[in-house]
Design a protein around this motif. Sequence first.
Motif, PDB file in Angstrom:
ATOM      1  N   LEU A 168      -1.506  -4.129  -2.998  1.00 15.42           N
ATOM      2  CA  LEU A 168      -2.074  -5.225  -3.234  1.00 15.42           C
ATOM      3  C   LEU A 168      -3.631  -5.097  -3.721  1.00 15.42           C
ATOM      4  CD1 LEU A 168      -1.520  -6.778   0.284  1.00 15.42           C
ATOM      5  CD2 LEU A 168      -0.809  -7.469  -1.684  1.00 15.42           C
ATOM      6  N   ALA A 169      -4.209  -3.731  -3.499  1.00 10.78           N
ATOM      7  CA  ALA A 169      -5.556  -3.319  -4.279  1.00 10.78           C
ATOM      8  C   ALA A 169      -5.384  -3.203  -5.602  1.00 10.78           C
ATOM      9  CB  ALA A 169      -5.938  -1.964  -3.373  1.00 10.78           C
ATOM     10  N   SER A 170      -4.480  -2.924  -6.129  1.00 15.82           N
ATOM     11  CA  SER A 170      -4.145  -2.700  -7.737  1.00 15.82           C
ATOM     12  C   SER A 170      -4.189  -4.191  -8.125  1.00 15.82           C
ATOM     13  CB  SER A 170      -2.820  -1.966  -7.892  1.00 15.82           C
ATOM     14  OG  SER A 170      -1.760  -2.757  -7.789  1.00 15.82           O
ATOM     15  N   HIS A 171      -4.002  -5.062  -7.516  1.00 11.86           N
ATOM     16  CA  HIS A 171      -3.974  -6.594  -7.997  1.00 11.86           C
ATOM     17  C   HIS A 171      -5.020  -7.259  -7.702  1.00 11.86           C
ATOM     18  CE1 HIS A 171       0.233  -6.815  -9.667  1.00 11.86           C
ATOM     19  NE2 HIS A 171       0.571  -5.703  -8.719  1.00 11.86           N
ATOM     20  N   GLY A 172      -6.293  -6.566  -7.302  1.00 13.53           N
ATOM     21  CA  GLY A 172      -7.471  -7.343  -7.070  1.00 13.53           C
ATOM     22  C   GLY A 172      -7.736  -7.596  -5.550  1.00 13.53           C
ATOM     23  N   TYR A 173      -7.295  -7.102  -4.338  1.00 14.58           N
ATOM     24  CA  TYR A 173      -7.385  -7.275  -3.180  1.00 14.58           C
ATOM     25  C   TYR A 173      -7.970  -6.182  -2.535  1.00 14.58           C
ATOM     26  CZ  TYR A 173      -4.417 -11.550  -3.731  1.00 14.58           C
ATOM     27  OH  TYR A 173      -3.981 -12.709  -4.028  1.00 14.58           O
ATOM     28  N   ILE A 174      -8.694  -6.463  -1.376  1.00 18.51           N
ATOM     29  CA  ILE A 174      -9.154  -5.496  -0.511  1.00 18.51           C
ATOM     30  C   ILE A 174      -8.429  -5.630   0.730  1.00 18.51           C
ATOM     31  CG2 ILE A 174     -11.236  -4.712   0.792  1.00 18.51           C
ATOM     32  CD1 ILE A 174     -13.176  -6.123  -1.179  1.00 18.51           C
ATOM     33  N   VAL A 175      -8.003  -4.378   1.221  1.00 20.51           N
ATOM     34  CA  VAL A 175      -7.288  -4.402   2.408  1.00 20.51           C
ATOM     35  C   VAL A 175      -8.085  -3.414   3.222  1.00 20.51           C
ATOM     36  CG1 VAL A 175      -5.245  -3.852   3.579  1.00 20.51           C
ATOM     37  CG2 VAL A 175      -5.133  -4.723   1.223  1.00 20.51           C
ATOM     38  N   ILE A 176      -8.321  -3.832   4.488  1.00 21.49           N
ATOM     39  CA  ILE A 176      -9.052  -2.994   5.660  1.00 21.49           C
ATOM     40  C   ILE A 176      -8.194  -2.885   6.977  1.00 21.49           C
ATOM     41  CG2 ILE A 176     -10.482  -5.010   6.597  1.00 21.49           C
ATOM     42  CD1 ILE A 176     -12.516  -2.734   7.149  1.00 21.49           C
ATOM     43  N   SER A 177      -7.999  -1.717   7.421  1.00 18.05           N
ATOM     44  CA  SER A 177      -7.097  -1.562   8.812  1.00 18.05           C
ATOM     45  C   SER A 177      -7.526  -0.564   9.464  1.00 18.05           C
ATOM     46  CB  SER A 177      -5.612  -0.925   8.057  1.00 18.05           C
ATOM     47  OG  SER A 177      -4.954  -0.766   9.254  1.00 18.05           O
ATOM     48  N   SER A 178      -7.448  -0.411  10.830  1.00 20.90           N
ATOM     49  CA  SER A 178      -7.676   0.317  11.769  1.00 20.90           C
ATOM     50  C   SER A 178      -6.599   0.532  12.525  1.00 20.90           C
ATOM     51  CB  SER A 178      -9.008  -0.122  12.783  1.00 20.90           C
ATOM     52  OG  SER A 178      -8.707  -1.117  13.274  1.00 20.90           O
ATOM     53  N   PRO A 179      -6.451   1.743  13.520  1.00 18.39           N
ATOM     54  CA  PRO A 179      -5.069   1.872  14.076  1.00 18.39           C
ATOM     55  C   PRO A 179      -5.002   1.021  15.428  1.00 18.39           C
ATOM     56  CG  PRO A 179      -6.797   3.551  14.522  1.00 18.39           C
ATOM     57  CD  PRO A 179      -7.374   2.846  13.705  1.00 18.39           C
ATOM     58  N   SER A 180      -3.728   0.939  15.510  1.00 18.11           N
ATOM     59  CA  SER A 180      -3.384   0.141  16.819  1.00 18.11           C
ATOM     60  C   SER A 180      -3.515   1.068  18.116  1.00 18.11           C
ATOM     61  CB  SER A 180      -1.846  -0.445  16.919  1.00 18.11           C
ATOM     62  OG  SER A 180      -1.644  -0.948  18.008  1.00 18.11           O
ATOM     63  N   ARG A 181      -4.638   0.768  18.728  1.00 19.32           N
ATOM     64  CA  ARG A 181      -5.037   1.712  20.218  1.00 19.32           C
ATOM     65  C   ARG A 181      -4.934   0.738  21.428  1.00 19.32           C
ATOM     66  NH1 ARG A 181      -9.664   5.607  17.874  1.00 19.32           N
ATOM     67  NH2 ARG A 181      -8.461   7.343  17.250  1.00 19.32           N
ATOM     68  N   GLY A 182      -4.682   1.566  22.612  1.00 18.34           N
ATOM     69  CA  GLY A 182      -4.887   0.983  23.844  1.00 18.34           C
ATOM     70  C   GLY A 182      -6.104   0.599  24.090  1.00 18.34           C
ATOM     71  N   THR A 183      -6.512  -0.334  25.218  1.00 17.73           N
ATOM     72  CA  THR A 183      -7.646  -0.654  25.711  1.00 17.73           C
ATOM     73  C   THR A 183      -8.607   0.310  25.958  1.00 17.73           C
ATOM     74  OG1 THR A 183      -6.659  -2.843  26.066  1.00 17.73           O
ATOM     75  CG2 THR A 183      -8.896  -2.337  27.270  1.00 17.73           C
TER      76      THR A 183
END
Length: 516
Positions: A168-183
């Motif tokens: 997706l980034a190579s096609h002009g998108y920014i992708v942001i993510s963080s891990p799935s963590r417990g509360t």
Amino acid sequence: MGTRTFIMRIAILLIFVLFQSYESNGQTSLKEINLDNGKYIVGFRHYTTSDSTRTYSRTYDFSNKKIARPIPVSIWYPSEQNTGDKNPMKILDYFQIFKEEEEWEYLPNEQLLNWFYYSNTPANQNHLNEQTKAYSEIEFANGKFPTIVYAPSHQASSIENFALCEYLASHGYIVISSPSRGTETRWFSNNNAKEMETQARDVEFLIKEVGKFPIANYNKFAVMGFSFGGLANVIAQNRNEKVKAIVSLDGTERYQYALLKESPFFNIEKMDVPYLHMAQKDIPEKVLIEDNIDAELNTRFELYDSIPKSKAYRFKFNNLTHSYFSTLGILFADRDKRQDKSDSEIMESYKWASIYTLNFLSAFLENDDKALKFIDNKPFDNGVGKGLITQRTNQTEGLVFTFQDFNDLASSQNYQSLSQLYNSTLKQYPSFKIAEGDLNTLGLQLVFNPNTSDQGINIFLFAIELYPNSANLFDSLAEGYLFSGNKSKAIENFKKSLELNSQNKNSIDRLKQLNE
């Protein structure tokens, strides 16, 4: 180390409780997935920030100390920097982030595949040295770009779907993510409603965090998630007007709609943005029985069927089981011999899932008419191999469901579990009717083809459930058994046909021939 490995494997079983696997090592690579990257160089950055409004404990520090909730951030972005003097990242570089997010920062690299839940095989060791498409810490491209928040699966790493994010980034998108963590710690509690809300808050944190980057376009914003991340994205969309579209990679909102409805923030009426759900293949009957899985899982799409106000798309990927909607799943996960397709089929399907994701985002964030046509096309018209993807589009009002639509779905599941498919269809289209003659004609077409005779039998068995007093259907079923060489079943059903219509000349003649 043995205890740690055991704990991690138990955690993964909780994630994929419905999708257990038998060991069988795959032969895959990033190169063989063969994603066609766009014009931009892919940049990648990773850092850790914190949410001071929430507290957290590091499990393996064995301390009562509370800290502000740490938010590890992975971001993929378009770049135009000349990378001639730089080397792209390796998968091993992503695993350094994996270690950090698992709170095992100092784990030696040689222990990676022993410690975490992937088999320590030569093939998996080779994957760690594969080059990716991303370059660490390079410059941002000029301009503003549509932005995606990615929510990982249950307790998973921010980098679990790095190949899709790079694409997706190579096609002009920014992708942001963080891990799935417990509360409260790295691990989820037994309260899934609480953990769903926690991940939704993490998504909302990232929505604000990405705004710090001047290249992020807040007017073109979407959320994307795999498995448990799908639940968080629906809640986040309900609460945030910035979200203009949702991409669900076999999201848990399909499987646990009741859990979603436990949230005081969920309102199906607020799901008023385009929604793309890509679903796993039908689980075979053998797996349903052995793993005690509800057969309705194959046909139930309660959230999708309930959406009243948006254009919703549903694509069933008939070669992908659940875990293969992630890069790490494709490359490292063991195969289930009972249901998984070949590695080449899995990689081809992952590629198409990535292509559909890109076109959906381009259609509804960029108003790209060509991309919208791609999404609306039948998969075959887009070059997708026959039977690879089953498509459904919900236009919300005035939907008509035909026998052709039913047959497309039935064919995609090899004419298995037809009663369940029919009952599921009736929940969405209560007025849907199947004519006896259509079933009879379709059954005969299939049963007289030696390659599809068993499928034709399944059609007739389903047909006599709907029309138990039809002498003609029992006669056709008998013909099917006779053609297949099952003489005793043929006689039984010719007799049943005569019980319903004693003047049925074909059954009379056939029984005479069979008894001679």
